[in-house]
Design a protein around this motif. Sequence first.
Motif, PDB file in Angstrom:
ATOM      1  N   LEU A  17      32.285 -20.636   3.437  1.00  0.00           N
ATOM      2  CA  LEU A  17      30.676 -20.669   2.748  1.00  0.00           C
ATOM      3  C   LEU A  17      30.481 -19.396   2.124  1.00  0.00           C
ATOM      4  CD1 LEU A  17      28.969 -22.642   5.579  1.00  0.00           C
ATOM      5  CD2 LEU A  17      29.646 -23.501   3.375  1.00  0.00           C
ATOM      6  N   ARG A  18      30.688 -18.197   2.899  1.00  0.00           N
ATOM      7  CA  ARG A  18      30.502 -17.046   2.116  1.00  0.00           C
ATOM      8  C   ARG A  18      31.155 -16.809   0.778  1.00  0.00           C
ATOM      9  NH1 ARG A  18      33.006 -14.044   5.631  1.00  0.00           N
ATOM     10  NH2 ARG A  18      31.422 -14.133   7.220  1.00  0.00           N
ATOM     11  N   GLU A  19      32.596 -17.171   0.974  1.00  0.00           N
ATOM     12  CA  GLU A  19      33.186 -17.323  -0.432  1.00  0.00           C
ATOM     13  C   GLU A  19      32.397 -17.890  -1.502  1.00  0.00           C
ATOM     14  OE1 GLU A  19      37.154 -18.432  -0.188  1.00  0.00           O
ATOM     15  OE2 GLU A  19      37.731 -17.042   1.207  1.00  0.00           O
ATOM     16  N   GLN A  20      31.964 -19.092  -1.064  1.00  0.00           N
ATOM     17  CA  GLN A  20      31.306 -20.096  -2.187  1.00  0.00           C
ATOM     18  C   GLN A  20      29.940 -19.161  -2.456  1.00  0.00           C
ATOM     19  OE1 GLN A  20      30.870 -24.150  -0.612  1.00  0.00           O
ATOM     20  NE2 GLN A  20      32.963 -24.206  -0.278  1.00  0.00           N
ATOM     21  N   ILE A  21      29.193 -18.607  -1.447  1.00  0.00           N
ATOM     22  CA  ILE A  21      28.032 -18.132  -2.005  1.00  0.00           C
ATOM     23  C   ILE A  21      28.213 -16.801  -2.930  1.00  0.00           C
ATOM     24  CG2 ILE A  21      26.095 -16.589  -0.998  1.00  0.00           C
ATOM     25  CD1 ILE A  21      26.374 -18.208   1.665  1.00  0.00           C
TER      26      ILE A  21
ATOM     27  N   GLU B 152      28.968 -20.373  -6.453  1.00  0.00           N
ATOM     28  CA  GLU B 152      29.080 -21.937  -6.378  1.00  0.00           C
ATOM     29  C   GLU B 152      27.886 -22.412  -5.509  1.00  0.00           C
ATOM     30  OE1 GLU B 152      32.813 -23.129  -4.665  1.00  0.00           O
ATOM     31  OE2 GLU B 152      33.624 -21.403  -5.460  1.00  0.00           O
ATOM     32  N   LEU B 153      27.317 -21.503  -4.526  1.00  0.00           N
ATOM     33  CA  LEU B 153      26.078 -21.976  -3.953  1.00  0.00           C
ATOM     34  C   LEU B 153      25.175 -20.832  -4.297  1.00  0.00           C
ATOM     35  CD1 LEU B 153      27.371 -22.722  -0.299  1.00  0.00           C
ATOM     36  CD2 LEU B 153      26.441 -24.459  -1.908  1.00  0.00           C
ATOM     37  N   ALA B 154      24.240 -21.493  -5.338  1.00  0.00           N
ATOM     38  CA  ALA B 154      23.474 -20.542  -5.699  1.00  0.00           C
ATOM     39  C   ALA B 154      22.263 -19.982  -4.941  1.00  0.00           C
ATOM     40  CB  ALA B 154      22.903 -21.074  -6.886  1.00  0.00           C
TER      41      ALA B 154
ATOM     42  N   TYR C 113      18.936 -22.140   3.476  1.00  0.00           N
ATOM     43  CA  TYR C 113      19.012 -21.767   2.189  1.00  0.00           C
ATOM     44  C   TYR C 113      19.708 -20.507   1.769  1.00  0.00           C
ATOM     45  CZ  TYR C 113      15.893 -25.405   1.892  1.00  0.00           C
ATOM     46  OH  TYR C 113      15.299 -27.012   1.879  1.00  0.00           O
ATOM     47  N   ILE C 114      20.456 -20.365   0.616  1.00  0.00           N
ATOM     48  CA  ILE C 114      20.889 -19.008   0.132  1.00  0.00           C
ATOM     49  C   ILE C 114      19.825 -17.970  -0.050  1.00  0.00           C
ATOM     50  CG2 ILE C 114      22.472 -17.987  -0.996  1.00  0.00           C
ATOM     51  CD1 ILE C 114      23.602 -20.636   0.175  1.00  0.00           C
ATOM     52  N   ARG C 115      19.835 -16.944   0.717  1.00  0.00           N
ATOM     53  CA  ARG C 115      18.921 -15.926   0.448  1.00  0.00           C
ATOM     54  C   ARG C 115      19.079 -15.274  -1.007  1.00  0.00           C
ATOM     55  NH1 ARG C 115      15.948 -12.355   3.422  1.00  0.00           N
ATOM     56  NH2 ARG C 115      17.171 -10.685   2.387  1.00  0.00           N
ATOM     57  N   GLU C 116      17.587 -15.129  -1.434  1.00  0.00           N
ATOM     58  CA  GLU C 116      17.640 -14.618  -2.717  1.00  0.00           C
ATOM     59  C   GLU C 116      17.182 -13.044  -2.367  1.00  0.00           C
ATOM     60  OE1 GLU C 116      16.071 -16.770  -5.848  1.00  0.00           O
ATOM     61  OE2 GLU C 116      14.978 -18.071  -4.583  1.00  0.00           O
ATOM     62  N   THR C 117      17.917 -12.205  -2.780  1.00  0.00           N
ATOM     63  CA  THR C 117      17.693 -10.833  -2.603  1.00  0.00           C
ATOM     64  C   THR C 117      16.697 -10.588  -3.435  1.00  0.00           C
ATOM     65  OG1 THR C 117      19.934 -10.406  -1.863  1.00  0.00           O
ATOM     66  CG2 THR C 117      18.874  -8.505  -1.890  1.00  0.00           C
ATOM     67  N   PRO C 118      15.301  -9.783  -3.071  1.00  0.00           N
ATOM     68  CA  PRO C 118      14.220  -9.294  -3.979  1.00  0.00           C
ATOM     69  C   PRO C 118      14.979  -8.055  -4.710  1.00  0.00           C
ATOM     70  CG  PRO C 118      13.977  -8.768  -1.765  1.00  0.00           C
ATOM     71  CD  PRO C 118      15.102  -9.625  -1.920  1.00  0.00           C
ATOM     72  N   GLN C 119      14.384  -7.780  -5.516  1.00  0.00           N
ATOM     73  CA  GLN C 119      14.375  -6.506  -6.503  1.00  0.00           C
ATOM     74  C   GLN C 119      14.351  -5.395  -5.461  1.00  0.00           C
ATOM     75  OE1 GLN C 119      13.833  -4.722  -9.806  1.00  0.00           O
ATOM     76  NE2 GLN C 119      15.599  -6.351 -10.826  1.00  0.00           N
TER      77      GLN C 119
END
Lengths: 140, 140
Positions: free
Chosen positions: B19-23, B27-29, B73-79
């Motif tokens: 999963l880490r690779e896909q993230i 592939e996992l947005a 959910y895949i975390r979105e890193t904030p600015q």
Amino acid sequence: MAIDPRSHTPVYVQLADTLREQIEAGELAPGSALPSEARLTQEYGIGREAVRMSISLLRSEGLVTTVRGHGSYIRETPQRRQVEVPPGASVIARMPSGGERRSMQLDEGVPILEVRDPKGNVEVLPGDEVELTRPLSGRA
Amino acid sequence: MAIDPRSHTPVYVQLADTLREQIEAGELAPGSALPSEARLTQEYGIGREAVRMSISLLRSEGLVTTVRGHGSYIRETPQRRQVEVPPGASVIARMPSGGERRSMQLDEGVPILEVRDPKGNVEVLPGDEVELTRPLSGRA
DNA sequence: GTACATTTGTGCGTATGTATG
DNA sequence: TCATACATACGCACAAATGTA
């Protein structure tokens, strides 16, 4: 603190909170062992899954390490060596990937510091062993 | 990558790696959901416990967040906002306690930065939103 | 509002493997 | 050898949260 199964906060979070308090209060001294899974299961009247998740949570916070076949122990923080932040550098903190953790032999719950100097060179430091410094006089 | 139950590396580590690779490959947005536990269980032919441990591992790395009754959910890193390290200050990175994590509303797997200035004042910063800097010219 | 499907949280039983003493 | 303890892994069941019809 007792565990309330009807609370909205998950049981495993409650137990982790309880243990964390005991650790931070010094009731569980660094180097000493946590009660065993079976002990905690009985003691707090909760399931093994919840106990395991609590300990896993504390591991991810860097508070305890678990030795297979032996038990979980309160982590003793090693002396931090001082590392100077080079002029013009930037630093971010993040958790290591699985590969980084294995290659740097980091315990769970230990962040890393990524220091990028002006030339673009990146240095990766173990977060539990390092204290970054910026000297008063701005000399390199 | 397929999971090999006979491998020496635990199944849950293998799935986490996959999963880490896909993230990391996109592939996992960021913002999108991971497949559900049931889905992953079927998909990879492994038990739910292994699936949950994988996701727990990714949480502790700050890669995903989990919402009960909804999914992971895949975390979105904030600015990252830039914060200057004051002259004479020292910085350490560590994981937040449970209370700190809740009061600062930090996701699991997010370290904190503790900046201590020469006067002894301590500033606690969320590690996923901050980039520390030391300017080239040593002025405060 | 109700009802339902989906998803994660919790608890329990079982089993095997590994490490320590 | 034996007991203890944790690690991994599977199964099942129900509770609780969420979202939608």
